[in-house]
Design an enzyme around this catalytic site. Structure first.
Site, PDB file in Angstrom:
ATOM      1  N   ASN A  58      36.037  34.522 -58.743  1.00  0.00           N
ATOM      2  CA  ASN A  58      35.121  34.353 -57.609  1.00  0.00           C
ATOM      3  C   ASN A  58      35.640  33.349 -56.581  1.00  0.00           C
ATOM      4  OD1 ASN A  58      32.278  34.298 -59.886  1.00  0.00           O
ATOM      5  ND2 ASN A  58      33.252  36.051 -58.950  1.00  0.00           N
ATOM      6  N   LEU A  59      36.494  32.427 -57.021  1.00  0.00           N
ATOM      7  CA  LEU A  59      36.792  31.243 -56.196  1.00  0.00           C
ATOM      8  C   LEU A  59      37.480  31.591 -54.888  1.00  0.00           C
ATOM      9  CD1 LEU A  59      37.922  28.753 -58.985  1.00  0.00           C
ATOM     10  CD2 LEU A  59      35.644  29.064 -57.997  1.00  0.00           C
ATOM     11  N   GLN A  60      38.230  32.688 -54.878  1.00  0.00           N
ATOM     12  CA  GLN A  60      38.983  33.076 -53.679  1.00  0.00           C
ATOM     13  C   GLN A  60      38.062  33.291 -52.477  1.00  0.00           C
ATOM     14  OE1 GLN A  60      38.355  36.600 -53.283  1.00  0.00           O
ATOM     15  NE2 GLN A  60      39.579  37.074 -51.474  1.00  0.00           N
ATOM     16  N   ARG A  61      36.869  33.840 -52.714  1.00  0.00           N
ATOM     17  CA  ARG A  61      35.986  34.153 -51.585  1.00  0.00           C
ATOM     18  C   ARG A  61      34.670  33.391 -51.621  1.00  0.00           C
ATOM     19  NH1 ARG A  61      35.755  37.902 -55.377  1.00  0.00           N
ATOM     20  NH2 ARG A  61      33.776  38.772 -56.054  1.00  0.00           N
ATOM     21  N   CYS A  84      13.982  51.709 -42.247  1.00  0.00           N
ATOM     22  CA  CYS A  84      13.941  52.569 -41.058  1.00  0.00           C
ATOM     23  C   CYS A  84      15.314  53.177 -40.810  1.00  0.00           C
ATOM     24  CB  CYS A  84      13.592  51.759 -39.813  1.00  0.00           C
ATOM     25  SG  CYS A  84      11.877  51.329 -39.588  1.00  0.00           S
ATOM     26  N   CYS A  93      32.360  47.107 -54.916  1.00  0.00           N
ATOM     27  CA  CYS A  93      33.366  46.199 -54.356  1.00  0.00           C
ATOM     28  C   CYS A  93      34.619  46.175 -55.229  1.00  0.00           C
ATOM     29  CB  CYS A  93      32.788  44.792 -54.241  1.00  0.00           C
ATOM     30  SG  CYS A  93      31.417  44.696 -53.088  1.00  0.00           S
ATOM     31  N   CYS A 114       7.641  49.593 -43.098  1.00  0.00           N
ATOM     32  CA  CYS A 114       6.998  49.067 -41.887  1.00  0.00           C
ATOM     33  C   CYS A 114       5.474  49.162 -41.987  1.00  0.00           C
ATOM     34  CB  CYS A 114       7.481  49.826 -40.653  1.00  0.00           C
ATOM     35  SG  CYS A 114       9.167  49.432 -40.170  1.00  0.00           S
ATOM     36  N   CYS A 129       8.072  55.183 -41.571  1.00  0.00           N
ATOM     37  CA  CYS A 129       8.705  54.245 -42.504  1.00  0.00           C
ATOM     38  C   CYS A 129       7.642  53.560 -43.373  1.00  0.00           C
ATOM     39  CB  CYS A 129       9.503  53.197 -41.740  1.00  0.00           C
ATOM     40  SG  CYS A 129      10.207  51.934 -42.824  1.00  0.00           S
ATOM     41  N   CYS A 163      13.447  48.256 -39.418  1.00  0.00           N
ATOM     42  CA  CYS A 163      13.780  47.518 -40.635  1.00  0.00           C
ATOM     43  C   CYS A 163      14.933  48.240 -41.339  1.00  0.00           C
ATOM     44  CB  CYS A 163      12.564  47.387 -41.552  1.00  0.00           C
ATOM     45  SG  CYS A 163      12.146  48.886 -42.483  1.00  0.00           S
TER      46      CYS A 163
END
Lengths: 115, 248
Positions: free
Chosen positions: B47-50, B154, B168, B228, B225, B151
């Site tokens: 995790n440390l890289q980002r 929507c 990811c 909303c 929606c 939103c």
């Protein structure tokens, strides 16, 4: 000049691919990152089409596999994908029947969840 | 400019990972002093890289508490509630209810259903929120405020099916990109806290940092929606999927 290519031949496919080098004469489609693997990494392609549906058909012909990532098996635009003609969401226009002109910029914007 | 005395001054950061870590730093520099940090995960070396809020000494610690400790080292007068928590519809609702009057929510997870869940829950409570996502060099951010523009639901209607949502881990995350979007989220949240909803909410900002293309879209709210309309969290959301990957 617009062309329709519902069942493109090999020659037509070649012409469509060549057409990506002449952006001034056709609508420009902005390709989101997850779909660029279908466009050889290109972030924009120029594709002919009188409306969004026709344009997607021609996009699929030139870059096979991309349409099913945008549309479901009934041919409707997937719910997590938005297509804009300029700044207008096609859902509020005529959906896939929304007309496009040669100078239009079409953006395909899927939800991005990474973090 | 500090947010003290602003209409809203408590920032709820859901996920302290790629987006959440820079968002927290952005909030700190903007003047935020009241924070709630929610994350169920621990800090891993990868995790440390980002996730630049953390350092090697944090590896193995809960992200929520490690983030709080890192922020307290930078500023003395912080009020931080760190929660090591798996979010679900119930505890999310309770958390938002606690801060209904003064909260601004930052949805920083990498879970598609969770983004919709947070959108639905915030809209039902008139809580302003910022929802963002980033992959590789590209991302998008949207500030939402009920009654002000579109939103998240929507615009996107429903999360992608698991098979079409590339994780990811498959496509990669550039630390620079999540850093950019995390700080952008902090800026949006700060503006919502100031009451600038009509200027910032409802505009989807999509940015490709490789080509430096910036696309700002201001779609119309979708008439039907449910979010909303204040319907609350869609019961069809797959909460296990929503909570499976809060901040990796």
């Amino acid at each position: 000049m617009k062309h329709g290519h519902p069942s493109p031949s090999t020659e037509t496919l070649a012409a469509l691919r060549r057409s990506t080098t002449t952006p001034a004469t056709m609508p420009t489609v902005r390709i989101p990152t997850p779909l660029r693997k279908f466009t050889q990494g290109n972030e924009e392609v120029s594709i002919s089409g009188a409306n969004v549906g026709e344009l997607l058909t021609n996009l699929e012909a030139a870059h096979p596999g991309i349409r099913e990532r945008i549309c479901d098996d009934k041919g409707k635009v997937r719910r997590f994908v938005n297509i804009f003609v300029g700044d207008e969401d096609i859902r509020f226009l005529k959906n896939l029947e929304t007309e496009v002109t040669d100078n239009d910029e079409i953006s395909i914007i899927p939800a991005i969840a990474g973090g | 400019m500090p947010v003290e005395g602003a209409p809203r001054d408590h920032f709820l950061v859901l996920g302290a990972g790629g987006l959440g870590a820079p968002a927290l730093l952005g909030l700190l520099t903007a003047g935020a002093r009241r924070l709630t940090i929610v994350d169920r995960d621990i800090v891993e070396t990868s995790n440390l890289q980002r996730q630049v809020l953390f350092d090697v000494g944090d590896v193995g610690s809960a992200k929520a508490t490690a983030a709080a400790a890192q922020l307290r080292r930078r500023t003395r007068d912080l009020e931080i509630d760190a929660r090591v928590l798996d979010l679900d519809a119930d505890n999310l609702g309770e958390l938002l209810d606690e801060h209904r009057a003064e909260g601004v929510v930052l949805e920083c997870s990498d879970s598609p259903p969770l983004k919709f869940m947070v959108n639905d829950a915030c809209m039902a409570r008139d809580l302003p929120a910022v929802i963002a996502g980033a992959q590789r060099w590209r991302g998008q951010a949207l500030a939402v405020s009920r009654g002000v523009g579109a939103c998240y639901r929507c615009i996107f209607e429903a999360p992608p099916p698991p098979g079409l949502a590339e994780p990811c881990s498959a496509v990669g995350v550039m630390g620079t990109a999540v850093g950019f979007f995390g700080h952008l989220m902090a800026l949006h949240a700060w503006r919502l806290a100031q009451g600038d909803d009509h200027e910032v909410a409802g505009s989807l900002l999509a940015v490709d940092l490789m080509s430096l293309q910036i696309h700002t879209l201001r779609p119309c709210p979708r008439p039907a929606c449910p979010a909303c309309a204040g319907a609350g969290i869609d019961p069809d959301l797959d909460l296990k999927q929503a909570c499976a990957a809060l901040s990796r």
